[in-house]
Structures are given as structure tokens and as C-alpha cells.
Scaffold this motif. Sequence first.
Motif, PDB file in Angstrom:
ATOM      1  N   PHE A 157       0.808  -1.219   0.000  1.00  0.00           N
ATOM      2  CA  PHE A 157       0.000   0.000   0.000  1.00  0.00           C
ATOM      3  C   PHE A 157       0.847   1.278   0.000  1.00  0.00           C
ATOM      4  CE2 PHE A 157      -2.648  -3.334   1.840  1.00  0.00           C
ATOM      5  CZ  PHE A 157      -3.808  -3.215   1.091  1.00  0.00           C
ATOM      6  N   ALA A 158       1.674   1.460   1.036  1.00  0.00           N
ATOM      7  CA  ALA A 158       2.390   2.736   1.172  1.00  0.00           C
ATOM      8  C   ALA A 158       3.392   2.965   0.050  1.00  0.00           C
ATOM      9  CB  ALA A 158       3.091   2.787   2.537  1.00  0.00           C
ATOM     10  N   THR A 159       4.234   1.967  -0.228  1.00  0.00           N
ATOM     11  CA  THR A 159       5.244   2.152  -1.278  1.00  0.00           C
ATOM     12  C   THR A 159       4.634   2.271  -2.670  1.00  0.00           C
ATOM     13  OG1 THR A 159       6.883   0.973   0.064  1.00  0.00           O
ATOM     14  CG2 THR A 159       7.371   1.245  -2.274  1.00  0.00           C
ATOM     15  N   PRO A 160       3.631   1.472  -3.049  1.00  0.00           N
ATOM     16  CA  PRO A 160       2.988   1.723  -4.342  1.00  0.00           C
ATOM     17  C   PRO A 160       2.432   3.141  -4.467  1.00  0.00           C
ATOM     18  CG  PRO A 160       2.374  -0.441  -3.556  1.00  0.00           C
ATOM     19  CD  PRO A 160       3.140   0.213  -2.440  1.00  0.00           C
ATOM     20  N   CYS A 161       1.889   3.684  -3.368  1.00  0.00           N
ATOM     21  CA  CYS A 161       1.421   5.074  -3.395  1.00  0.00           C
ATOM     22  C   CYS A 161       2.581   6.035  -3.597  1.00  0.00           C
ATOM     23  CB  CYS A 161       0.680   5.412  -2.099  1.00  0.00           C
ATOM     24  SG  CYS A 161      -0.968   4.688  -1.972  1.00  0.00           S
ATOM     25  N   LEU A 162       3.705   5.771  -2.912  1.00  0.00           N
ATOM     26  CA  LEU A 162       4.895   6.601  -3.090  1.00  0.00           C
ATOM     27  C   LEU A 162       5.392   6.538  -4.529  1.00  0.00           C
ATOM     28  CD1 LEU A 162       7.408   8.205  -2.131  1.00  0.00           C
ATOM     29  CD2 LEU A 162       8.427   6.008  -1.486  1.00  0.00           C
ATOM     30  N   LEU A 163       5.444   5.335  -5.100  1.00  0.00           N
ATOM     31  CA  LEU A 163       5.899   5.173  -6.475  1.00  0.00           C
ATOM     32  C   LEU A 163       4.981   5.912  -7.437  1.00  0.00           C
ATOM     33  CD1 LEU A 163       6.757   1.362  -6.335  1.00  0.00           C
ATOM     34  CD2 LEU A 163       8.401   3.225  -6.511  1.00  0.00           C
ATOM     35  N   PHE A 164       3.687   5.725  -7.267  1.00  0.00           N
ATOM     36  CA  PHE A 164       2.714   6.370  -8.141  1.00  0.00           C
ATOM     37  C   PHE A 164       2.825   7.887  -8.070  1.00  0.00           C
ATOM     38  CE2 PHE A 164      -1.695   8.176  -8.288  1.00  0.00           C
ATOM     39  CZ  PHE A 164      -1.830   8.154  -9.667  1.00  0.00           C
ATOM     40  N   TYR A 165       2.857   8.418  -6.863  1.00  0.00           N
ATOM     41  CA  TYR A 165       2.884   9.873  -6.690  1.00  0.00           C
ATOM     42  C   TYR A 165       4.209  10.467  -7.173  1.00  0.00           C
ATOM     43  CZ  TYR A 165       2.702  14.451  -4.446  1.00  0.00           C
ATOM     44  OH  TYR A 165       2.724  15.800  -4.199  1.00  0.00           O
ATOM     45  N   SER A 166       5.323   9.822  -6.829  1.00  0.00           N
ATOM     46  CA  SER A 166       6.631  10.356  -7.196  1.00  0.00           C
ATOM     47  C   SER A 166       6.847  10.337  -8.699  1.00  0.00           C
ATOM     48  CB  SER A 166       7.743   9.558  -6.505  1.00  0.00           C
ATOM     49  OG  SER A 166       7.650   9.663  -5.108  1.00  0.00           O
ATOM     50  N   ILE A 167       6.461   9.248  -9.348  1.00  0.00           N
ATOM     51  CA  ILE A 167       6.649   9.156 -10.797  1.00  0.00           C
ATOM     52  C   ILE A 167       5.726  10.119 -11.523  1.00  0.00           C
ATOM     53  CG2 ILE A 167       6.392   7.623 -12.799  1.00  0.00           C
ATOM     54  CD1 ILE A 167       7.284   5.327 -10.966  1.00  0.00           C
TER      55      ILE A 167
END
Length: 311
Positions: free
Chosen positions: A42-52
Amino acid sequence: MLSILAVIAPIFALICLGYLAVHFRMFPADGIKSLIGFVNNFATPCLLFYSITTSDFRAAFNIGIIAPYYIGAIVCFVVGIVVARKVFKNRPGESVSVGFSGTFTNTVLVGLPVMARAYGDGALPVVLSIVGLHGAILLTIGMVTMEIVRRDGQSLGKTLVVAIRRVISNPLIWGIAAGLIGSTIGLQFIEPAEAFFIMMSSAVVPVALFGIGGALTEFKLSENWKQALCASLIKLLIHPAIAYALMIWVLHVPMEIARYGILLSAMPAGINIYVFATYYDRGVSVAANTLLISTVISALTITFWLYVLSL
């Protein structure tokens, strides 16, 4: 040197806190798997999505960083197999598992927190360009090699199908894919949505570090600690050394960019080495010990590489 210690001290303090909390039963051991599941799913996929989505990801996709990183990883894989086979006299399957233990980096639970702490958000696009390929490349290479060398293996075609399924079922890949789509179409976040992704992204560092610390209580040193130490040193010293030589001396990548890939390659072994070993039932104790040893001594080796990269 004090500035380097200021970077890594909070990181390993959180890891130690997680370890001590579980060891002294102030936090339930069963809850650690849930924490790591939250970070990975959950948290890291959100980070990846938002950062990219919000960065110039295509500009950060630098083959001069990505290629040396993976060349170094593959060389470490081969070196680990040869050492396990020739020095420790392991069977072929166990040798592949040991080689994989010195290859697969903890890019998420340790890598992202260290990179963010050391170099800030500016490092994330380059780091994520490596993370996005990490499981797809290294898991496939590891699984295919294992099936080739072990006598009781299944067909190569079935192995590739399993590898592909593992990759596409990974929520980290979903976050990366969604981020690439968002970046391509120029997605703009409205304030409540942006706040949500910022809060989820902010949870990655403390939860991941606390979780990996707690997870270390599961692993105990066994009779295979010498092999695990060799795999740990391959991961922590040889991999970043190869990345450094190729990026700086061969490709002449500017240090202010190359340091992102070099430092990421210096992270300890990732939890997938244990998953890999248990999946094939080969070298399980070596993988478990490598997780423990590489994480502990990475406090010293990360300090060393931060010093080298600051010269």
C-alpha cells in the motif's frame, strides 16, 4: 563524518527500535508481517505512483546508471555461485540460492529510506527507475538459472510463466505502471488526493525501518554463517564497487547523479532472497543469515560509501 553519521543514525535507530520492541515483546511479532505488508502493498505503491507522476521520470531514466547497477548485480550473482560451489562445495541448487543472496538488494525497506535521508526527494526519480526493473530482472534471472541447474526442476517455459506472474502480481509494479500512465497524460492531483498520497508516502520510511528491525528477530545465526558473511560482503562491497567503477571511470557519469545508483547498490540484501530460497527449498539458512548479517554490517558499509561518494 559527523554529517554522515547524522544521516544514518536515525535510520538504524529505527531498525534497532523495531528489533528491541519485538525482542522484548513490546510489539507483537505477528504484527511485523502486517507492517511489512502495509509498506509493500500500500504505502510504497502510493509513493511510487505519486513520485513518478509528479516528476520528470523519463529524464531520470539514465542507462548510464541503470546498466552498471544491473551489470554489477549479475556479476555478484555469478561470483556468489562460484564461491558457493568451489569454496563451500555446495550442490548446484544451493549455490544458485547463495548467489542470489548476494544479488538482490533491499531497495524498498532500507534503500528508499536511506536514499531519501541522504539525498532528499531529488534522488527518488533515479532510484525509482532502478526499483521499477529490480524484481523483474533479478527474479527472472535467478529463477531461470535455478531451473537450469537443479535436476528436479520443471520446464523452462513453466519457470518463465511463474516468474512473469510473480512480477505482474507485485503491487510495486502496479504503482510504477500507474505512475508512468499518470506522468504520460500529465495527471494533476486535486488537494485532497495529493494530501492522501503525501501521507501514505510519508509512512514508508518509519514503518519500513521499524518493520525490517522487527523481522530480524526471526533469523538466528546458524552453522552457515560463513557462507552468509561471504554473500553479505559480495552484496555490500563488490556490487557498489562495480557500479562505481562503471559509472565513474568507464561511463563518466557525473558524481551528483551516479551517487544515487552507487549508494542504492550498497544496500543490504532484501527479503526476497529468503522468499526465493524457501520457494526452491535451497540454501534457506544461508539466505536467512544473509538478511541478518548484511543488515547489521550495512551500518558500517553504508557509512563508508557515503564517505566515498562525498569526496
